[in-house]
Design a protein around this motif. Structure first.
Motif, PDB file in Angstrom:
ATOM      1  N   GLN A  17      15.231 -26.180   8.504  1.00  0.00           N
ATOM      2  CA  GLN A  17      16.424 -25.348   8.674  1.00  0.00           C
ATOM      3  C   GLN A  17      16.413 -24.146   7.727  1.00  0.00           C
ATOM      4  OE1 GLN A  17      19.754 -28.001   8.165  1.00  0.00           O
ATOM      5  NE2 GLN A  17      19.639 -28.774  10.279  1.00  0.00           N
TER       6      GLN A  17
ATOM      7  N   GLU B 298      13.981 -21.632   9.074  1.00  0.00           N
ATOM      8  CA  GLU B 298      14.581 -20.892  10.190  1.00  0.00           C
ATOM      9  C   GLU B 298      15.530 -19.807   9.662  1.00  0.00           C
ATOM     10  OE1 GLU B 298      14.609 -21.276  13.851  1.00  0.00           O
ATOM     11  OE2 GLU B 298      12.642 -22.036  13.267  1.00  0.00           O
ATOM     12  N   ALA B 299      16.301 -20.155   8.641  1.00  0.00           N
ATOM     13  CA  ALA B 299      17.238 -19.198   8.053  1.00  0.00           C
ATOM     14  C   ALA B 299      16.482 -18.022   7.438  1.00  0.00           C
ATOM     15  CB  ALA B 299      18.103 -19.886   6.998  1.00  0.00           C
TER      16      ALA B 299
ATOM     17  N   LEU C 126      15.323 -15.764  10.266  1.00  0.00           N
ATOM     18  CA  LEU C 126      16.425 -15.024  10.874  1.00  0.00           C
ATOM     19  C   LEU C 126      16.963 -13.930   9.947  1.00  0.00           C
ATOM     20  CD1 LEU C 126      18.326 -17.952  12.625  1.00  0.00           C
ATOM     21  CD2 LEU C 126      17.321 -15.959  13.757  1.00  0.00           C
TER      22      LEU C 126
ATOM     23  N   ARG D 235      14.695 -18.165  18.334  1.00  0.00           N
ATOM     24  CA  ARG D 235      15.562 -18.750  17.304  1.00  0.00           C
ATOM     25  C   ARG D 235      17.024 -18.444  17.590  1.00  0.00           C
ATOM     26  NH1 ARG D 235      11.377 -16.457  13.973  1.00  0.00           N
ATOM     27  NH2 ARG D 235       9.958 -18.114  13.274  1.00  0.00           N
TER      28      ARG D 235
ATOM     29  N   MET E 215      19.943 -21.215  18.338  1.00  0.00           N
ATOM     30  CA  MET E 215      21.150 -21.295  17.517  1.00  0.00           C
ATOM     31  C   MET E 215      22.399 -21.207  18.395  1.00  0.00           C
ATOM     32  SD  MET E 215      22.090 -18.962  14.196  1.00  0.00           S
ATOM     33  CE  MET E 215      22.202 -17.464  15.185  1.00  0.00           C
TER      34      MET E 215
ATOM     35  N   GLN F  69      22.879 -24.494  20.198  1.00  0.00           N
ATOM     36  CA  GLN F  69      23.420 -25.505  19.295  1.00  0.00           C
ATOM     37  C   GLN F  69      24.920 -25.295  19.071  1.00  0.00           C
ATOM     38  OE1 GLN F  69      21.466 -25.622  15.519  1.00  0.00           O
ATOM     39  NE2 GLN F  69      22.636 -27.390  14.767  1.00  0.00           N
ATOM     40  N   ALA F  70      25.326 -24.003  18.931  1.00  0.00           N
ATOM     41  CA  ALA F  70      26.736 -23.707  18.667  1.00  0.00           C
ATOM     42  C   ALA F  70      27.607 -23.983  19.878  1.00  0.00           C
ATOM     43  CB  ALA F  70      26.871 -22.245  18.229  1.00  0.00           C
TER      44      ALA F  70
END
Length: 638
Positions: A592, A595-596, A599, A621, A625, A628-629
């Motif tokens: 995670q 990934e951050a 991004l 990505r 995201m 997922q949201a």
């Protein structure tokens, strides 16, 4: 029989090149508001031909033959509807007729067509773009040019009706003994241009300061009438010259039909004597940014025309137009002597300094007029900061900037220094393509929060002169996108108080180390930022690397040139960064955090005006995201 006659057909018809053909169609079918300019252009060409012969005679006195009284004659024939413009200048050979009048589209032809397409009326642009001869077709249904080069036995005739082709053939027995005769068979709606009174008015209005005498002769008149005496305007006292006369002469030497923003007229006396009459235009010449960067000052020696391309001013003053007439230079100047003559070098230095002084006076006395000059030629003047260290301080006084304090008006460096914040030691600048976009970039947030003014530099040359700029009044220039910001000593404005607590130093150190390890060679470093106030991240150049915009410019010019990886700066007070730092310190999931990192780097690249280094991965990505949201049918309600 000459070689030219032996190898050329008795008569030959050729098609115009494409751009010339388009230009002629435009002229033949023109609806230009001011057709009088055709006569100005034909007289200007005739005067240039006389001056070229005068120059040739300096090294070859036989060039004049039996006729040394140079002149231009305009003959009117109202009965036949004809107008003739003749000169006894240098003349043209057959090949020169073909080259100059039909088959080679000169550099200005296409530019003129493009400018006319955008303005709708190109009558005021004709002289500026060097297409003057073709303006004859605005009033003529046929144009005949008879010419005999100085010293040549044969004469040639060029003729065209302007509809796509021209013919070249040997001239008849009545051809000029030397020089060129242009005969216009006037169109039915242009017969008034064969009236003597009308022609005299046009000549006096447009060509009053041609440096060759101009005469008018009606068909049945016994003698020619002198309309222009050929007196050089620049040798007259300023008190005897009206603003209208200056304006007319400016149009003659520049080809521009606007008003000059600045007129500089003086006579230097002492060790050297020379007269100067120069003009700063209000608008840009079409060729201002051509690679050669050549000036257009006419050099005379004792009123004898020498050349119009001597390097009399530095290239960063190439927009200036006019005349310099020396009393001391030799008349037989060769091109080598022009390049290496100490007298010319002295004139060049003195005149350059005078122009800068006059521009400074204009800026002090008429800020609005100077603003127009700066808007047109500021990018060129800034070339001087880069190229001419001797005059850098003088040019600093002339520079104007849009800044974060005023994105539409103009600020001086003195204004900037006077308003510097407490403990501010540098002049900060940001480089980009658009002032408003640059002002909105995240790298400026910390400066804005502290009330620090930033210069917004949007000309391509800005990337170069700031490299050579050593500073102003002891304050160095510093890019906001290069190296560490070092803003701690400058207090925040009261209204920009620190509303968010920063991430703990230990947590932030853990996060930057993890990001640096994951991003690898994509970045030079990952570190906390002092220049960010609200955004999560931004990109800057390393401490010893070039400014980001300068590096982009050089990369575009040198294809394949490698780029130095940027520094990714994180804002310790941003809630996202603070949460990520806490997660990293607590041993959160590495995937995670990686990934951050990806991004945040991609978003920083976008904010920096570039596409993400890996658009496909960024898109994947971002979609993941979002999924997922918005899982399970979208966000919950209530």
């Amino acid at each position: 029989m000459s070689d030219e006659q032996q190898h050329a057909p008795a008569a030959e018809t050729r098609a115009f090149e494409a751009d010339v053909a388009r230009l002629l169609h435009l002229m033949v079918h023109s609806v230009y508001s001011d057709k009088d300019v055709f006569l100005r252009e034909l007289i200007s060409n005739a005067a240039d031909a006389c001056e070229k012969l005068r120059h040739r005679a300096l090294v070859d006195p036989t060039a004049y033959g039996d006729d040394s009284a140079l002149k231009v004659v305009v003959e009117t024939d109202a009965t036949a509807g004809r107008l003739v413009v003749s000169d006894n200048g240098v003349g043209m050979s057959r090949d020169e007729l073909v080259e100059n009048l039909g088959t080679i589209a000169r550099s200005g032809t296409r530019a003129f067509l493009e400018a006319t397409a955008s303005t709708g009326d190109g009558s005021g642009l004709i002289g500026q773009f060097g297409v003057g001869f073709y303006s004859a077709f605005m009033v003529a249904k046929e144009v005949v040019v008879e010419s005999r080069a100085a010293g040549a036995e044969e004469a040639w005739t060029w003729r065209s009706d302007g509809t796509g082709a021209f013919t070249v053939e040997p001239a008849g027995d009545d051809a000029p003994a030397r020089g060129t005769r242009v005969t216009l068979v006037l169109a039915d709606d242009a017969k008034e241009f064969a009236e003597e009174a009308r022609i005299e008015r046009i000549i006096k209005h447009y060509s009053a300061h041609v440096p060759i005498p101009v005469f008018v002769k009606a068909k049945d008149a016994a003698a020619e009438k002198e309309v222009v005496d050929g007196t050089a305007l620049w040798v007259k006292p300023k008190s005897e010259i009206s603003q209208e006369e200056y304006k007319e002469f400016y149009s003659f030497v520049s080809g521009h039909w606007d008003q000059p923003a600045l007129t500089i007229h003086y006579r230097a006396e002492g060790r050297q004597e020379y007269s100067v009459l120069l003009f700063v235009p209000e608008t840009r010449p079409f060729d201002l940014f051509e690679p050669e960067r050549r000036g257009k000052i006419r050099l005379y020696v004792r009123r004898v025309f020498i050349t119009d391309d001597a390097e009399l001013l530095p290239s960063w003053l190439r927009f200036v137009r006019g005349v310099i007439d020396s009393q001391d230079l030799p008349l037989n100047l060769s091109r080598e002597m022009l390049q290496n003559n100490p007298l010319l070098a002295s004139i060049r230095k003195a005149v350059t300094n005078r122009i800068l002084s006059e521009l400074e006076k204009l800026a002090e006395n008429d800020a609005e007029a100077y603003a127009k000059v700066w808007e047109a030629f500021g990018a060129v003047l800034k070339e001087g900061i880069y190229e001419d260290g001797e005059r850098r301080d003088a040019l600093y006084k002339l520079t104007r900037f849009h800044t974060t304090a005023d994105t539409t008006g103009w600020r001086t460096l003195s204004d900037y220094v006077a308003d510097m914040r407490e403990n501010q030691t540098a002049i900060f600048y940001a480089i980009g393509d658009d002032a408003e976009k640059v002002a909105a970039s995240p790298q400026l947030e910390g400066y804005r929060a502290r009330g620090i003014e930033v210069l917004l530099l949007t000309d391509p040359v800005d990337s170069f002169w700031v490299q050579a700029a050593v500073g102003f009044e002891g304050k160095p220039f510093q890019s906001v996108t290069q190296g560490k910001a070092d803003l701690e000593a400058i207090p925040l404005l009261d209204e920009a108080g620190e509303k968010e607590e920063p991430a703990r130093a230990g947590d932030l150190a853990t996060l930057t180390a993890l990001f640096k390890q994951h991003l690898g060679e994509r970045v030079s470093d990952v570190r906390p930022s002092e220049r960010l106030a609200s955004s999560a991240a931004c990109l800057v150049a390393p401490d010893l690397g070039p400014d980001r915009q300068f590096e982009r410019l050089m990369a575009r010019q040198a294809e394949g040139r490698g780029r130095i990886p940027p520094v990714l700066e994180l804002n310790p007070r941003n809630r996202l960064v603070r949460a990520l730092a806490e997660k990293a310190s607590a041993g959160g999931a590495a995937d995670q955090l990686n990934e951050a990192a990806d991004l945040l780097l991609a978003s920083a690249e976008i904010l920096d005006g570039e596409a993400p280094s890996d658009p496909a991965a960024f898109n994947a990505r971002l979609l993941a995201m979002m999924e997922q949201a918005f899982a399970a049918g979208g966000p919950s309600e209530g």
